[in-house]
Motif scaffolding. Structure first.
Motif, PDB file in Angstrom:
ATOM      1  N   GLU A 118     -10.435   2.282   1.803  1.00 52.02           N
ATOM      2  CA  GLU A 118     -10.607   3.326   0.787  1.00 52.02           C
ATOM      3  C   GLU A 118      -9.329   3.519  -0.021  1.00 52.02           C
ATOM      4  O   GLU A 118      -9.375   3.728  -1.239  1.00 52.02           O
ATOM      5  N   HIS A 119      -8.181   3.440   0.636  1.00 53.13           N
ATOM      6  CA  HIS A 119      -6.912   3.548  -0.096  1.00 53.13           C
ATOM      7  C   HIS A 119      -6.715   2.341  -1.009  1.00 53.13           C
ATOM      8  O   HIS A 119      -6.300   2.491  -2.176  1.00 53.13           O
ATOM      9  N   SER A 140       0.792  -1.234   0.000  1.00 52.70           N
ATOM     10  CA  SER A 140       0.000   0.000   0.000  1.00 52.70           C
ATOM     11  C   SER A 140       0.817   1.273   0.000  1.00 52.70           C
ATOM     12  O   SER A 140       0.393   2.291  -0.533  1.00 52.70           O
ATOM     13  N   LYS A 178      -8.914   0.619  -2.474  1.00 53.14           N
ATOM     14  CA  LYS A 178      -9.819   0.723  -3.625  1.00 53.14           C
ATOM     15  C   LYS A 178      -9.276   1.663  -4.701  1.00 53.14           C
ATOM     16  O   LYS A 178      -9.707   1.591  -5.863  1.00 53.14           O
ATOM     17  N   THR A 179      -8.335   2.528  -4.346  1.00 53.24           N
ATOM     18  CA  THR A 179      -7.693   3.381  -5.357  1.00 53.24           C
ATOM     19  C   THR A 179      -6.593   2.629  -6.097  1.00 53.24           C
ATOM     20  O   THR A 179      -6.121   3.084  -7.144  1.00 53.24           O
TER      21      THR A 179
END
Length: 260
Positions: free
Chosen positions: A189-190, A136, A192-193
């Protein structure tokens, strides 16, 4: 692909339990180690009990807390300078960290080894290791989350530590977290990017959070409609109990094998 839980607070059958986290990621011919737990002996014993060897193709640290890093002494004691696999770690993992008066950072012996290690990969931005594995990097904190009173030494003074080095990996379409110090919602949310995701397993760091926050995370996960939700390690009993009502919930422990 599969994820095998090597170290966790909870174990089943013959395996050893200890506060901390470690998982093995298998993808075709590669085998990646994600975190090492807090103790070399527990790490080694569970590895043997799983009939796994230690021929990893890479090691990834989720963050610089002892219960995720100090089992790495196993590799230092066995291989020393002969170890030669890529090790991925965030640049902020090497700070001296405290929870009250207790030191909770990386063991100094491991710090010294890693700082001089020839195949160290410093991570800040997302890193794609393979088609099925993404680290990530730093996680943006755009949504509310609850923090503990962690501190670090900076310029000789103790200051607040928000665990900037907190990272997860995406294994195919599943988020594998160490502690989600950044907040579970921020992590998802990160993720999903970076890629389409359909589940999250690992530590959710909700052992001492409020009931309101547990309900917020529970509602959020229900909205995601994930196929797999498996809270472990630092999630805490109350949060785990509430999240057991979320679709896709699966109880995880040392010895769990998730087919991805």
């Amino acid at each position: 692909m599969e994820i095998k839980i090597l170290v966790d607070n909870t174990a089943k059958g013959k395996f050893l339990a200890q506060s901390g986290f470690s998982a093995i990621i298998k993808d075709n011919d590669s085998k990646i180690l994600f975190d090492c737990g807090q103790n070399a002996l527990v790490f080694e014993n569970n590895l043997k009990l799983m009939d796994e060897d230690d021929n990893f193709d890479a090691v990834i640290f989720s963050h610089g807390h002892y219960d995720h890093t100090d089992g790495f002494n196993y590799f230092i004691e066995k291989y020393g300078e002969n170890l030669d696999v890529p090790i991925y770690i965030h640049e902020a993992s090497f700070v001296d960290r405290y929870h009250g008066k207790r030191y909770i950072g990386i063991d100094e012996n491991i710090k010294d080894f890693l700082k001089n290690y020839k195949n160290l990969k410093i991570v800040e931005k997302p890193v794609k290791i393979s088609e099925n594995l993404i680290i990530s990097g730093t996680i943006p904190r755009n949504n509310y989350y609850e923090r503990e009173d962690f501190e670090k030494i900076e310029n000789g003074q103790k200051t607040e530590d928000i665990i900037l080095d907190d990272m997860f990996v995406i294994v195919k379409d599943i988020i594998l977290s160490g502690c989600t110090h950044s907040g579970l919602i921020n992590c998802v949310e990160h993720a999903k990017t970076l890629k389409d995701v359909n589940g999250i397993i690992g530590g959710f760091h909700m052992g001492s959070v409020s009931e309101n926050y547990i309900n917020q995370v529970k509602d959020y996960l229900n909205d995601q409609d994930f196929r797999l939700v498996s809270p472990m390690h630092c999630t805490g009993f109350n949060a785990t109990k509430e999240l057991s009502y979320v679709k896709g919930f699966k109880f995880g422990h040392v010895g769990s094998v998730f087919e991805i």
